[in-house]
Design an enzyme around this catalytic site. Structure first.
Site, mmCIF file in Angstrom:
data_model
loop_
_atom_site.group_PDB
_atom_site.id
_atom_site.type_symbol
_atom_site.label_atom_id
_atom_site.label_comp_id
_atom_site.label_asym_id
_atom_site.label_seq_id
_atom_site.Cartn_x
_atom_site.Cartn_y
_atom_site.Cartn_z
ATOM 1 N N HIS A 17 -20.873 -39.912 -18.426
ATOM 2 C CA HIS A 17 -21.380 -38.151 -19.307
ATOM 3 C C HIS A 17 -22.251 -38.378 -19.142
ATOM 4 O O HIS A 17 -22.965 -37.474 -19.294
ATOM 5 C CB HIS A 17 -20.426 -38.883 -20.250
ATOM 6 C CG HIS A 17 -18.623 -39.289 -19.863
ATOM 7 N ND1 HIS A 17 -17.939 -40.142 -20.660
ATOM 8 C CD2 HIS A 17 -17.934 -38.345 -19.246
ATOM 9 C CE1 HIS A 17 -16.845 -40.018 -20.567
ATOM 10 N NE2 HIS A 17 -16.595 -38.415 -20.021
ATOM 11 N N LYS A 41 -4.527 -37.622 -24.489
ATOM 12 C CA LYS A 41 -4.469 -39.208 -23.630
ATOM 13 C C LYS A 41 -4.030 -40.103 -24.653
ATOM 14 O O LYS A 41 -4.137 -39.045 -25.924
ATOM 15 C CB LYS A 41 -6.236 -39.718 -23.439
ATOM 16 C CG LYS A 41 -5.979 -38.661 -22.247
ATOM 17 C CD LYS A 41 -7.668 -38.279 -21.429
ATOM 18 C CE LYS A 41 -7.970 -37.948 -19.959
ATOM 19 N NZ LYS A 41 -9.082 -38.015 -19.766
ATOM 20 N N ARG A 90 -16.993 -33.961 -10.183
ATOM 21 C CA ARG A 90 -17.621 -35.001 -9.586
ATOM 22 C C ARG A 90 -16.885 -34.966 -8.573
ATOM 23 O O ARG A 90 -17.630 -35.269 -7.437
ATOM 24 C CB ARG A 90 -16.506 -36.418 -10.504
ATOM 25 C CG ARG A 90 -16.962 -36.868 -11.131
ATOM 26 C CD ARG A 90 -15.656 -38.061 -12.232
ATOM 27 N NE ARG A 90 -14.834 -37.244 -12.816
ATOM 28 C CZ ARG A 90 -14.055 -37.960 -13.129
ATOM 29 N NH1 ARG A 90 -13.289 -39.129 -12.849
ATOM 30 N NH2 ARG A 90 -12.787 -36.895 -13.374
ATOM 31 N N SER A 128 -13.212 -42.935 -17.038
ATOM 32 C CA SER A 128 -12.712 -43.821 -18.614
ATOM 33 C C SER A 128 -12.357 -44.930 -17.375
ATOM 34 O O SER A 128 -12.438 -46.353 -18.187
ATOM 35 C CB SER A 128 -13.014 -42.785 -19.392
ATOM 36 O OG SER A 128 -14.324 -42.475 -19.715
HETATM 37 N N1 COA Z 1 -18.715 -38.638 -14.511
HETATM 38 C C1 COA Z 1 -17.771 -39.762 -14.942
HETATM 39 N N2 COA Z 1 -17.141 -39.768 -14.913
HETATM 40 C C2 COA Z 1 -16.564 -38.553 -15.887
HETATM 41 C C3 COA Z 1 -17.406 -37.487 -15.794
HETATM 42 C C4 COA Z 1 -18.432 -37.533 -15.165
HETATM 43 N N3 COA Z 1 -19.807 -36.819 -15.197
HETATM 44 N N4 COA Z 1 -17.088 -36.544 -16.742
HETATM 45 C C5 COA Z 1 -15.960 -36.235 -17.326
HETATM 46 N N5 COA Z 1 -15.381 -38.023 -16.479
HETATM 47 C C6 COA Z 1 -14.311 -38.762 -16.499
HETATM 48 C C7 COA Z 1 -14.096 -39.128 -17.733
HETATM 49 O O1 COA Z 1 -14.448 -40.279 -17.906
HETATM 50 C C8 COA Z 1 -12.393 -38.781 -17.916
HETATM 51 O O2 COA Z 1 -12.009 -39.815 -17.369
HETATM 52 P P1 COA Z 1 -10.386 -40.408 -17.804
HETATM 53 O O3 COA Z 1 -9.324 -38.979 -17.310
HETATM 54 O O4 COA Z 1 -10.124 -42.017 -16.819
HETATM 55 O O5 COA Z 1 -10.196 -40.292 -19.589
HETATM 56 C C9 COA Z 1 -12.256 -37.551 -16.819
HETATM 57 O O6 COA Z 1 -13.363 -37.000 -16.345
HETATM 58 C C10 COA Z 1 -12.069 -36.769 -17.406
HETATM 59 O O7 COA Z 1 -12.658 -36.357 -18.640
HETATM 60 P P2 COA Z 1 -13.029 -35.832 -20.242
HETATM 61 O O8 COA Z 1 -14.030 -34.990 -19.198
HETATM 62 O O9 COA Z 1 -13.352 -36.501 -21.137
HETATM 63 O O10 COA Z 1 -11.853 -34.300 -20.433
HETATM 64 P P3 COA Z 1 -10.848 -34.365 -20.441
HETATM 65 O O11 COA Z 1 -9.611 -34.119 -19.503
HETATM 66 O O12 COA Z 1 -10.240 -35.895 -20.875
HETATM 67 O O13 COA Z 1 -10.431 -33.459 -21.829
HETATM 68 C C11 COA Z 1 -10.976 -31.458 -22.855
HETATM 69 C C12 COA Z 1 -11.566 -32.126 -21.783
HETATM 70 C C13 COA Z 1 -10.733 -31.946 -24.379
HETATM 71 C C14 COA Z 1 -12.401 -30.820 -23.139
HETATM 72 C C15 COA Z 1 -9.437 -30.521 -22.924
HETATM 73 O O14 COA Z 1 -8.772 -31.360 -22.869
HETATM 74 C C16 COA Z 1 -9.217 -29.380 -24.525
HETATM 75 O O15 COA Z 1 -9.997 -28.623 -24.156
HETATM 76 N N6 COA Z 1 -8.490 -29.662 -25.311
HETATM 77 C C17 COA Z 1 -8.933 -28.975 -26.238
HETATM 78 C C18 COA Z 1 -7.141 -27.973 -26.150
HETATM 79 C C19 COA Z 1 -7.513 -26.435 -25.335
HETATM 80 O O16 COA Z 1 -8.865 -26.401 -25.767
HETATM 81 N N7 COA Z 1 -7.619 -26.305 -24.112
HETATM 82 C C20 COA Z 1 -7.457 -25.675 -23.339
HETATM 83 C C21 COA Z 1 -7.683 -24.404 -23.557
HETATM 84 S S1 COA Z 1 -5.442 -24.096 -23.859
#
Ligand code: COA
Length: 169
Positions: A17, A41, A90, A128
């Protein structure tokens, strides 16, 4: 001011991140890290804890702030006055999900762009969840998280283990 939000769960923040953030913040005047309060989650760290870990990790980044949001990411982006949503990619496996999310967001808010950066190769296989799993089994995770996050993980799992022992006795 052209700013972006960088949304995610950040449970906990990883060096992956921080890599995206460090490079992304050079493209904008400011970046707001947006911790999603409500997604599907079940986080290990509370919102407050995730906020603390992010604040510590970004304390030397003057054009970065950290906020919590509920509801749609694009609405939060608008509320912040941001022009873009920053996301890291990724591997191929991320693409389908990110593509769908970006198109949904574009449909809801055509004025807000999603900007993708490729994650550096040394972080392209971490998540994560994998870090939490490794840490729960006493593996060192210092290659993937900053020292204060590693310490928080060790403390969390040590507390969880003592809770389980208390329940068993
Ligand atoms: N390097 C390593 N790992 C990474 C990374 C990077 N650069 N970027 C993301 N990750 C990992 C995270 O650690 C996470 O791991 P996990 O699944 O084991 O927890 C995974 O990739 C994805 O996580 P993250 O980037 O935090 O995204 P998310 O999928 O958890 O959340 C939101 C995404 C919050 C942006 C999304 O759910 C959202 O927009 N929610 C709000 C509602 C909405 O607007 N929905 C869309 C329209 S309907």
């Amino acid at each position: 001011m052209r700013t972006a939000i960088y949304p995610g769960t950040f449970d906990p923040v990883t060096k992956g991140h921080l890599d995206i953030l460090t490079r992304g913040k050079e493209l904008f005047d400011g970046v707001t890290i947006a911790i999603a309060a409500d997604n599907q989650k079940t986080p290990l760290f509370s919102l407050g804890e995730r906020m603390e870990l992010l604040l510590e990790a970004t304390k030397d980044m003057p054009n970065v702030d950290v906020r919590v949001f509920e509801g749609l990411t694009v609405e939060f982006a608008r509320k912040c006055g941001a022009v873009a949503i920053l996301r890291g990619l990724r591997a191929l496996s991320d693409f389908e999900y990110e593509f769908q999310l970006a198109l949904m967001n574009k449909k809801i808010a055509p004025d807000i762009e999603t900007v993708f950066l490729m994650t550096q190769s040394e972080f392209s296989f971490i998540s994560s969840s994998a870090i939490k799993w490794a840490s729960s089994l006493h593996a060192g995770v210092s290659d993937f998280v900053t020292p204060h996050v590693e310490k928080a993980l060790m403390a969390k799992f040590s507390n969880l283990r003592s809770d389980v022992r208390d329940e068993d006795s």
